[in-house]
Design a protein around this motif. Structure first.
Motif, PDB file in Angstrom:
ATOM      1  N   MET A 177      24.682  28.537 -16.497  1.00  9.93           N
ATOM      2  CA  MET A 177      24.802  29.177 -15.379  1.00  9.93           C
ATOM      3  C   MET A 177      24.224  28.654 -14.245  1.00  9.93           C
ATOM      4  O   MET A 177      23.073  27.956 -14.351  1.00  9.93           O
ATOM      5  CB  MET A 177      24.008  30.558 -15.775  1.00  9.93           C
ATOM      6  N   VAL A 178      24.727  28.575 -13.122  1.00  7.39           N
ATOM      7  CA  VAL A 178      24.084  28.001 -11.850  1.00  7.39           C
ATOM      8  C   VAL A 178      24.208  29.011 -10.663  1.00  7.39           C
ATOM      9  O   VAL A 178      24.999  30.019 -10.659  1.00  7.39           O
ATOM     10  CB  VAL A 178      24.674  26.796 -11.412  1.00  7.39           C
ATOM     11  N   ALA A 179      23.659  28.947  -9.567  1.00 11.36           N
ATOM     12  CA  ALA A 179      23.816  29.677  -8.348  1.00 11.36           C
ATOM     13  C   ALA A 179      24.406  28.608  -7.483  1.00 11.36           C
ATOM     14  O   ALA A 179      23.993  27.740  -7.159  1.00 11.36           O
ATOM     15  CB  ALA A 179      22.534  30.217  -7.948  1.00 11.36           C
ATOM     16  N   VAL A 180      25.107  28.896  -6.678  1.00 11.33           N
ATOM     17  CA  VAL A 180      25.976  28.155  -5.442  1.00 11.33           C
ATOM     18  C   VAL A 180      25.731  29.001  -4.412  1.00 11.33           C
ATOM     19  O   VAL A 180      25.808  30.192  -3.981  1.00 11.33           O
ATOM     20  CB  VAL A 180      27.487  28.124  -5.770  1.00 11.33           C
ATOM     21  N   LEU A 181      24.940  28.410  -3.429  1.00  8.14           N
ATOM     22  CA  LEU A 181      24.678  28.810  -1.892  1.00  8.14           C
ATOM     23  C   LEU A 181      25.750  28.389  -1.054  1.00  8.14           C
ATOM     24  O   LEU A 181      25.993  27.221  -0.908  1.00  8.14           O
ATOM     25  CB  LEU A 181      23.369  28.577  -1.546  1.00  8.14           C
ATOM     26  N   THR A 182      26.601  29.138  -0.242  1.00 14.33           N
ATOM     27  CA  THR A 182      27.381  28.777   0.692  1.00 14.33           C
ATOM     28  C   THR A 182      26.933  29.462   2.013  1.00 14.33           C
ATOM     29  O   THR A 182      26.998  30.737   1.950  1.00 14.33           O
ATOM     30  CB  THR A 182      28.900  29.134   0.272  1.00 14.33           C
ATOM     31  N   GLN A 193      17.489  16.836 -10.212  1.00 17.57           N
ATOM     32  CA  GLN A 193      18.380  17.353 -11.382  1.00 17.57           C
ATOM     33  C   GLN A 193      18.759  18.931 -11.336  1.00 17.57           C
ATOM     34  O   GLN A 193      19.468  19.279 -12.143  1.00 17.57           O
ATOM     35  CB  GLN A 193      17.655  17.049 -12.678  1.00 17.57           C
ATOM     36  N   ASN A 194      17.783  19.479 -10.584  1.00 21.62           N
ATOM     37  CA  ASN A 194      18.054  20.955 -10.461  1.00 21.62           C
ATOM     38  C   ASN A 194      18.649  21.470  -9.163  1.00 21.62           C
ATOM     39  O   ASN A 194      18.885  22.652  -9.279  1.00 21.62           O
ATOM     40  CB  ASN A 194      16.582  21.637 -10.649  1.00 21.62           C
ATOM     41  N   ILE A 195      18.817  21.020  -8.199  1.00 25.84           N
ATOM     42  CA  ILE A 195      19.352  21.392  -6.980  1.00 25.84           C
ATOM     43  C   ILE A 195      19.969  20.265  -6.320  1.00 25.84           C
ATOM     44  O   ILE A 195      19.475  18.884  -6.147  1.00 25.84           O
ATOM     45  CB  ILE A 195      18.174  22.057  -6.134  1.00 25.84           C
ATOM     46  N   GLY A 197      26.357  32.941  -5.193  1.00 25.21           N
ATOM     47  CA  GLY A 197      27.202  33.427  -6.286  1.00 25.21           C
ATOM     48  C   GLY A 197      26.461  32.587  -7.591  1.00 25.21           C
ATOM     49  O   GLY A 197      26.249  31.632  -7.664  1.00 25.21           O
ATOM     50  N   ILE A 198      26.380  33.493  -8.632  1.00 23.53           N
ATOM     51  CA  ILE A 198      25.962  33.141 -10.003  1.00 23.53           C
ATOM     52  C   ILE A 198      27.098  33.159 -11.036  1.00 23.53           C
ATOM     53  O   ILE A 198      27.600  34.395 -10.981  1.00 23.53           O
ATOM     54  CB  ILE A 198      24.780  33.995 -10.176  1.00 23.53           C
ATOM     55  N   GLY A 199      27.178  32.092 -11.648  1.00 27.50           N
ATOM     56  CA  GLY A 199      28.465  32.128 -12.733  1.00 27.50           C
ATOM     57  C   GLY A 199      28.203  30.938 -13.302  1.00 27.50           C
ATOM     58  O   GLY A 199      27.304  30.080 -13.015  1.00 27.50           O
ATOM     59  N   MET A 200      29.257  30.443 -14.187  1.00 27.78           N
ATOM     60  CA  MET A 200      29.430  29.055 -14.883  1.00 27.78           C
ATOM     61  C   MET A 200      30.081  27.903 -13.841  1.00 27.78           C
ATOM     62  O   MET A 200      30.332  28.340 -12.720  1.00 27.78           O
ATOM     63  CB  MET A 200      30.599  29.306 -15.875  1.00 27.78           C
ATOM     64  N   VAL A 227      22.213  25.297  -7.333  1.00 29.43           N
ATOM     65  CA  VAL A 227      20.875  25.717  -7.817  1.00 29.43           C
ATOM     66  C   VAL A 227      20.842  25.866  -9.462  1.00 29.43           C
ATOM     67  O   VAL A 227      21.738  26.740  -9.733  1.00 29.43           O
ATOM     68  CB  VAL A 227      20.039  26.651  -7.268  1.00 29.43           C
ATOM     69  N   HIS A 228      20.469  25.080 -10.284  1.00 27.31           N
ATOM     70  CA  HIS A 228      20.314  25.095 -11.607  1.00 27.31           C
ATOM     71  C   HIS A 228      19.455  26.007 -12.366  1.00 27.31           C
ATOM     72  O   HIS A 228      19.414  26.244 -13.537  1.00 27.31           O
ATOM     73  CB  HIS A 228      20.216  23.632 -12.434  1.00 27.31           C
ATOM     74  N   GLN A 229      18.603  26.540 -11.368  1.00 26.25           N
ATOM     75  CA  GLN A 229      17.905  27.839 -11.659  1.00 26.25           C
ATOM     76  C   GLN A 229      17.939  29.159 -10.966  1.00 26.25           C
ATOM     77  O   GLN A 229      17.544  29.208  -9.726  1.00 26.25           O
ATOM     78  CB  GLN A 229      16.178  27.252 -11.411  1.00 26.25           C
TER      79      GLN A 229
END
Length: 223
Positions: free
Chosen positions: A1-6, A41-43, A99-102, A57-59
């Protein structure tokens, strides 16, 4: 799971060139600061057209803190040739969708990556363009969406009232500084920082951040 910021800069076509340049430079510097804190590695971030950006964002539980930190960094910008700790009206702001998802496809270039989180974030930002909203969340869990989009409406109400001075205090508090340390940086009294902290609605913002972190970490970490 990741969070994507747009995100899109609000009313960017109305900004003077010097404002856009300062926003872009501040955004680049903030991305460096956040990347240093969380690790490459996380963002990851990518700026588009000078008035939009996307981040991965991997957290996911840290996404809201990152969003508010970016907003505070941009909201504190002013062009006055006076002491920077004086309060002015904000001159720049972003609409940001989380957005949080795969993430089904991860490429070195963010624009070539794809997946559920990207779709959630991009579509949500498109919906926000016709709304008077600055922050929204989309996940697969509608109960979580309803809880936080109601809370984000209140968050928007709070942040819309920030002055540049309020945003600056929030920015440093998010970076983990104490009131005394912020007072030293801004060269004002600690009581002045405390007043700005209250005016910025810091207790409500801090409480929302804690709730978001707890819920997102419980539901999505390790999924």
């Amino acid at each position: 799971m990741v969070a994507v910021l747009t995100a899109d800069l609000v009313d960017s076509s109305l900004y003077k060139e010097e404002i856009l340049e300062k926003v872009l430079n501040s955004l680049k510097e903030e991305f460096k600061t956040i990347t240093l804190e969380y690790g490459e590695q996380n963002i990851r971030f990518k700026i588009y057209r000078g008035d939009s950006f996307q981040g991965v964002v991997h957290q996911p539980e840290e996404a809201l803190k990152i969003v508010i930190q970016i907003k505070a960094a941009i909201n504190r910008i002013h062009l006055k040739e006076t002491r920077k700790n004086k309060a002015y009206s904000k001159i720049a702001d972003f609409k940001i969708a989380i957005g949080i998802g795969m993430q089904e496809l991860e490429r070195e270039a963010i624009e070539e990556s794809n997946g559920q989180a990207f779709q959630f974030s991009g579509r949500t930002l498109d919906e926000m363009k016709t709304e008077n909203r600055k922050t929204r969340l989309k996940t697969i869990d509608e109960n979580i969406n309803q809880e936080f989009n109601t809370a984000f409406l209140l968050l928007d109400t709070i942040t819309d009232k920030w002055s540049t001075a309020s945003a600056e205090v929030v920015y440093y508090l998010l970076r983990g500084l104490k009131e005394r340390e912020v007072a030293e940086i801004l060269e004002v009294s600690q009581s002045a920082i405390n007043q700005r902290k209250k005016a910025a609605g810091w207790e409500a913002v801090s409480g929302l951040l804690q709730r978001y972190h707890q819920v997102i970490k419980t539901h999505f970490n390790g999924s």
